[in-house]
Design an enzyme around this catalytic site. Structure first.
Site, PDB file in Angstrom:
ATOM      1  N   TYR A  53       1.256  -1.150   0.224  1.00 27.31           N
ATOM      2  CA  TYR A  53      -0.230  -0.603  -0.100  1.00 27.31           C
ATOM      3  C   TYR A  53       0.918   1.431   0.028  1.00 27.31           C
ATOM      4  O   TYR A  53       0.804   1.800   0.696  1.00 27.31           O
ATOM      5  CB  TYR A  53      -1.087  -0.292   1.260  1.00 27.31           C
ATOM      6  CG  TYR A  53      -1.653  -0.979   1.571  1.00 27.31           C
ATOM      7  CD1 TYR A  53      -2.488  -2.109  -0.156  1.00 27.31           C
ATOM      8  CD2 TYR A  53      -3.184  -1.353   2.622  1.00 27.31           C
ATOM      9  CE1 TYR A  53      -3.307  -2.447  -0.149  1.00 27.31           C
ATOM     10  CE2 TYR A  53      -3.801  -2.284   2.444  1.00 27.31           C
ATOM     11  CZ  TYR A  53      -3.472  -3.644   0.804  1.00 27.31           C
ATOM     12  OH  TYR A  53      -4.707  -4.111   0.969  1.00 27.31           O
ATOM     13  N   HIS A 129      -0.976 -12.394   1.146  1.00 27.66           N
ATOM     14  CA  HIS A 129      -2.134 -11.368   0.088  1.00 27.66           C
ATOM     15  C   HIS A 129      -2.572 -11.858  -1.302  1.00 27.66           C
ATOM     16  O   HIS A 129      -4.015 -11.333  -1.740  1.00 27.66           O
ATOM     17  CB  HIS A 129      -0.802  -9.732  -0.568  1.00 27.66           C
ATOM     18  CG  HIS A 129      -2.016  -8.754  -0.889  1.00 27.66           C
ATOM     19  ND1 HIS A 129      -1.494  -7.405  -0.562  1.00 27.66           N
ATOM     20  CD2 HIS A 129      -3.008  -8.485  -0.847  1.00 27.66           C
ATOM     21  CE1 HIS A 129      -2.196  -6.970  -0.649  1.00 27.66           C
ATOM     22  NE2 HIS A 129      -3.172  -7.356  -0.654  1.00 27.66           N
ATOM     23  N   SER A 209     -12.817  -3.767  -0.627  1.00 29.49           N
ATOM     24  CA  SER A 209     -13.879  -3.232  -0.696  1.00 29.49           C
ATOM     25  C   SER A 209     -15.272  -3.191  -0.445  1.00 29.49           C
ATOM     26  O   SER A 209     -15.321  -3.432  -1.427  1.00 29.49           O
ATOM     27  CB  SER A 209     -13.523  -3.205  -2.552  1.00 29.49           C
ATOM     28  OG  SER A 209     -12.616  -2.725  -2.320  1.00 29.49           O
ATOM     29  N   PRO A 210     -15.895  -2.935   0.583  1.00 29.85           N
ATOM     30  CA  PRO A 210     -17.318  -3.495   0.746  1.00 29.85           C
ATOM     31  C   PRO A 210     -17.988  -2.891   0.223  1.00 29.85           C
ATOM     32  O   PRO A 210     -19.155  -2.697  -0.007  1.00 29.85           O
ATOM     33  CB  PRO A 210     -16.789  -3.755   2.172  1.00 29.85           C
ATOM     34  CG  PRO A 210     -15.916  -2.794   2.596  1.00 29.85           C
ATOM     35  CD  PRO A 210     -14.820  -3.105   1.874  1.00 29.85           C
ATOM     36  N   LEU A 211     -17.715  -1.653  -0.214  1.00 34.25           N
ATOM     37  CA  LEU A 211     -18.877  -0.589  -0.457  1.00 34.25           C
ATOM     38  C   LEU A 211     -18.262  -0.712  -2.960  1.00 34.25           C
ATOM     39  O   LEU A 211     -18.818   0.596  -2.508  1.00 34.25           O
ATOM     40  CB  LEU A 211     -18.358   1.219   0.022  1.00 34.25           C
ATOM     41  CG  LEU A 211     -18.246   1.037   1.562  1.00 34.25           C
ATOM     42  CD1 LEU A 211     -17.853   1.802   2.423  1.00 34.25           C
ATOM     43  CD2 LEU A 211     -19.667   0.433   2.070  1.00 34.25           C
ATOM     44  N   GLY A 212     -17.161  -1.093  -3.075  1.00 30.54           N
ATOM     45  CA  GLY A 212     -17.357  -1.354  -3.874  1.00 30.54           C
ATOM     46  C   GLY A 212     -16.325  -0.437  -4.613  1.00 30.54           C
ATOM     47  O   GLY A 212     -16.199  -0.469  -5.690  1.00 30.54           O
ATOM     48  N   GLY A 213     -15.036  -0.108  -3.740  1.00 30.68           N
ATOM     49  CA  GLY A 213     -13.734   0.238  -3.918  1.00 30.68           C
ATOM     50  C   GLY A 213     -13.766   1.450  -4.073  1.00 30.68           C
ATOM     51  O   GLY A 213     -15.067   2.691  -3.818  1.00 30.68           O
TER      52      GLY A 213
END
Length: 287
Positions: A53, A129, A209-213
């Protein structure tokens, strides 16, 4: 903050995905640290990171890990219960490109480098990863088993894994696999089979990305009308409603939404207070 469990560690039901604080478009360090501190103040005790990251290019490897270490050291409260989960085996060598390195020797050195950047004697949770097609999966996971045995890491997990790889990893680790971190959101539901297996085996499932990214999270309600409708009825944002839906999937699900601003993670931290009805879940579950 309600809690859930990874291995033998109790963590907040929602974590902080720290990736946006270090990649392209990242905020300045003052805002990044304020975002991490806001998460801690809301009772969030799981922070997700990785040595990859950083902005593209090898000169910044570990940027996010070092940022988190500084933020934790500068926090005004007790951080002894914070679990930092980091990952190795994925690289960003050049702009727009990702690469894998699942070589066991590399993973062991990468884990030790991550521990040094985080300023810890042992990493709380270390996850492989992404599978490397050039290396047998069992060999890569074998490095995690050795890291566990050597005390370099306390717990081991995997990311971007199939059902078969989850089973294989758990076997290689002698049933010590504690987490699976896969992409999962209203727009990306193909990981439901892996989620179901984790629920069966008692392994934590961490949707990334639980909200779509990063680029699509703001448009979640516009792209998924039923989430917007139920969110409006409950007077919450579609993003919070989405996290509540994911939490309702299993007691082993711990979403890790990303954030660049304090208010974003403060909003996400309210999701565990929402209890959805069976009818609402059925509507949200519909493709």
């Amino acid at each position: 903050m309600r809690t859930r469990t990874i291995g033998d560690v109790t963590v907040s039901a929602v974590g902080l995905g720290a990736m946006p604080l270090s990649i392209e478009g990242r905020p300045d360090e003052r805002q990044a640290v304020a975002t991490i501190h806001a998460a801690l103040e809301q009772g969030i005790t799981l922070i997700d990171t990785a040595d990859a990251y950083h902005q593209a290019g090898a000169h910044e490897v570990g940027h996010n890990e070092e940022l988190i270490a500084r933020a934790l050291a500068g926090f005004h409260g007790d951080t002894s219960d914070v679990l930092v989960a980091t990952k190795g085996g994925h690289l960003r060598p050049t702009e727009g490109a990702w690469a894998q390195n699942g070589d066991p020797a590399y993973l062991k050195e990468a884990a030790k480098a991550s521990a040094k950047r985080l300023g810890v004697d042992a990493i709380g949770l270390y996850q492989f990863h992404r599978p490397d097609p050039a290396v047998p999966y069992a060999d890569s996971i074998g490095a995690l088993a050795e890291l566990l045995d050597e005390g370099v890491i306390r717990m081991a997990g995997i990311s971007n894994a199939t059902v078969e790889q989850i089973r294989e990893a758990n076997t290689v680790l002698d049933n010590r696999l504690v987490s699976v971190q896969n992409q999962y959101s209203p727009a990306f539901r193909s990981s439901e089979v892996e989620l179901a297996l984790c629920d069966e085996l008692g392994i934590a499932f961490l949707p990334w990305s639980p909200l779509g990214g990063i680029t699509d999270a703001a448009e979640l309600g516009a792209k998924h009308s039923v989430f917007a409708e139920i969110a409006n009825a409950r007077r919450v944002t579609p993003q919070v409603l989405t996290l509540a839906w994911e939490l309702a999937k299993s007691e082993l699900v711990i979403p890790i939404p990303g954030a660049r601003r304090p208010q974003t993670i403060m909003n996400s931290a309210t999701a565990p207070t929402i209890k959805l009805s069976a009818d609402e879940i059925q509507r949200l579950d519909a493709p």
